[in-house]
Write a protein that holds these residues in place. Structure first.
Motif, PDB file in Angstrom:
ATOM      1  N   THR A   1       0.823  -1.207   0.000  1.00  0.00           N
ATOM      2  CA  THR A   1       0.000   0.000   0.000  1.00  0.00           C
ATOM      3  C   THR A   1       0.859   1.260   0.000  1.00  0.00           C
ATOM      4  O   THR A   1       0.333   2.374  -0.009  1.00  0.00           O
ATOM      5  N   GLY A   2       2.167   1.098   0.010  1.00  0.00           N
ATOM      6  CA  GLY A   2       3.064   2.242  -0.005  1.00  0.00           C
ATOM      7  C   GLY A   2       4.508   1.775  -0.017  1.00  0.00           C
ATOM      8  O   GLY A   2       4.799   0.576   0.071  1.00  0.00           O
ATOM      9  N   GLY A   3       5.406   2.716  -0.141  1.00  0.00           N
ATOM     10  CA  GLY A   3       6.823   2.384  -0.189  1.00  0.00           C
ATOM     11  C   GLY A   3       7.538   3.267  -1.195  1.00  0.00           C
ATOM     12  O   GLY A   3       6.915   4.053  -1.910  1.00  0.00           O
ATOM     13  N   THR A   4       8.839   3.109  -1.271  1.00  0.00           N
ATOM     14  CA  THR A   4       9.652   3.926  -2.163  1.00  0.00           C
ATOM     15  C   THR A   4       9.755   3.288  -3.541  1.00  0.00           C
ATOM     16  O   THR A   4      10.173   2.137  -3.671  1.00  0.00           O
ATOM     17  N   VAL A   5       9.361   4.040  -4.561  1.00  0.00           N
ATOM     18  CA  VAL A   5       9.545   3.631  -5.953  1.00  0.00           C
ATOM     19  C   VAL A   5      10.647   4.521  -6.520  1.00  0.00           C
ATOM     20  O   VAL A   5      10.431   5.702  -6.774  1.00  0.00           O
ATOM     21  N   SER A   6      11.814   3.960  -6.717  1.00  0.00           N
ATOM     22  CA  SER A   6      12.970   4.758  -7.128  1.00  0.00           C
ATOM     23  C   SER A   6      12.984   5.010  -8.634  1.00  0.00           C
ATOM     24  O   SER A   6      12.373   4.266  -9.405  1.00  0.00           O
ATOM     25  N   THR A   7      13.661   6.071  -9.011  1.00  0.00           N
ATOM     26  CA  THR A   7      13.998   6.241 -10.421  1.00  0.00           C
ATOM     27  C   THR A   7      15.238   5.406 -10.690  1.00  0.00           C
ATOM     28  O   THR A   7      16.123   5.291  -9.839  1.00  0.00           O
ATOM     29  N   LEU A   8      15.310   4.822 -11.874  1.00  0.00           N
ATOM     30  CA  LEU A   8      16.412   3.927 -12.216  1.00  0.00           C
ATOM     31  C   LEU A   8      17.225   4.516 -13.365  1.00  0.00           C
ATOM     32  O   LEU A   8      18.254   5.133 -13.152  1.00  0.00           O
ATOM     33  N   VAL A   9      16.741   4.336 -14.581  1.00  0.00           N
ATOM     34  CA  VAL A   9      17.391   4.965 -15.730  1.00  0.00           C
ATOM     35  C   VAL A   9      17.100   6.462 -15.726  1.00  0.00           C
ATOM     36  O   VAL A   9      17.956   7.279 -16.073  1.00  0.00           O
ATOM     37  N   ALA A  10      15.890   6.817 -15.340  1.00  0.00           N
ATOM     38  CA  ALA A  10      15.455   8.217 -15.337  1.00  0.00           C
ATOM     39  C   ALA A  10      16.038   8.976 -14.148  1.00  0.00           C
ATOM     40  O   ALA A  10      16.530   8.383 -13.177  1.00  0.00           O
ATOM     41  N   LYS A  11      15.955  10.294 -14.215  1.00  0.00           N
ATOM     42  CA  LYS A  11      16.437  11.156 -13.147  1.00  0.00           C
ATOM     43  C   LYS A  11      15.316  11.597 -12.204  1.00  0.00           C
ATOM     44  O   LYS A  11      15.548  11.838 -11.026  1.00  0.00           O
ATOM     45  N   ARG A  12      14.099  11.746 -12.733  1.00  0.00           N
ATOM     46  CA  ARG A  12      12.978  12.154 -11.894  1.00  0.00           C
ATOM     47  C   ARG A  12      11.703  11.522 -12.440  1.00  0.00           C
ATOM     48  O   ARG A  12      11.656  11.088 -13.594  1.00  0.00           O
ATOM     49  N   TRP A  13      10.667  11.509 -11.589  1.00  0.00           N
ATOM     50  CA  TRP A  13       9.421  10.810 -11.924  1.00  0.00           C
ATOM     51  C   TRP A  13       8.276  11.473 -11.194  1.00  0.00           C
ATOM     52  O   TRP A  13       8.425  11.926 -10.054  1.00  0.00           O
ATOM     53  N   TYR A  14       7.118  11.549 -11.842  1.00  0.00           N
ATOM     54  CA  TYR A  14       5.925  12.115 -11.222  1.00  0.00           C
ATOM     55  C   TYR A  14       5.131  11.007 -10.545  1.00  0.00           C
ATOM     56  O   TYR A  14       4.614  10.107 -11.193  1.00  0.00           O
ATOM     57  N   ASP A  15       5.033  11.086  -9.229  1.00  0.00           N
ATOM     58  CA  ASP A  15       4.291  10.118  -8.432  1.00  0.00           C
ATOM     59  C   ASP A  15       2.968  10.760  -8.024  1.00  0.00           C
ATOM     60  O   ASP A  15       2.941  11.666  -7.189  1.00  0.00           O
TER      61      ASP A  15
END
Length: 207
Positions: free
Chosen positions: A155-169
């Motif tokens: 129901t939650g947790g950290t979703v990291s960016t991998l190849v990308a530098k930033r991401w809209y959560d």
């Protein structure tokens, strides 16, 4: 540009061989989570009003880039967060689930992600028809996917960016009812001193 160039060549089109993606997949394996089902198209078929409905994880980057266009969201080509549609195509811990009708028309869409711990998260489910009960279909799909991977739905947790530098959560949505279960846990803890023994036993059997 690199993603489009890759799409012009042979499959696979998604850049799962990028070093950051490979490291993430290796961490899943180290946790005894099988990434195979996550990387697979994993297609399921059902019938709605006599018509075939196909749910599948999208493996065409061009279709992933259009995920905002189908529902006029901020991920549309001219939207402020279109960059995140690109991220969803290049980071292996993010997958786009589409529901398509008999003619291939997109009828529903949901972003699914893996946390750093390997838990599956679901985001806002979009559908053109309420009768589709798309949220329920996504929940069932994700539960089956988690079982196949040996993972959990979170129901939650950290979703990291991998190849990308930033991401809209834009925030997760609990489509499997786990937040309601947690609410039951909180209520029991709050009232544990006055809870009857039979209540405690019923709760234990439920969870």
């Amino acid at each position: 540009l690199a993603l489009l160039a890759r799409r012009a060549g042979p499959r696979p089109w998604l850049p799962w061989d990028q070093p950051a993606n490979r490291r993430f997949l290796d961490r899943l394996t180290a946790r005894r989570i099988d990434p195979g089902p996550w990387l697979d198209r994993r297609e399921t078929t059902s019938i709605l009003d006599g018509k075939t409905l196909v749910l599948a994880l999208e493996d065409d980057p061009l279709e992933i880039l259009r995920m905002g266009e189908h529902f006029s969201t901020c991920l549309s080509l001219q939207g402020v967060n279109f960059f995140s549609a690109v991220v969803n195509a290049v980071d292996v811990n993010k997958r786009v689930l589409y529901a398509r009708g008999p003619s291939g028309t997109v009828m529903g869409r949901c972003l699914i992600a893996l946390t750093d711990e390997g838990n599956l998260l679901t985001f806002e489910p979009y559908a053109h028809d309420r009768k589709l009960r798309f949220g329920d279909r996504v929940a069932s799909f994700v539960e089956d996917l988690a079982r196949a991977m040996g993972a959990r739905v979170g129901t939650g947790g950290t979703v990291s960016t991998l190849v990308a530098k930033r991401w809209y959560d834009d925030g997760t949505h609990d489509l499997t009812g786990r937040l309601q279960a947690l609410a039951g846990v909180r209520n029991l803890v709050t009232h544990r001193a006055t809870a009857a023994p039979e209540t405690l036993e019923a709760f234990r059997r439920s969870y």
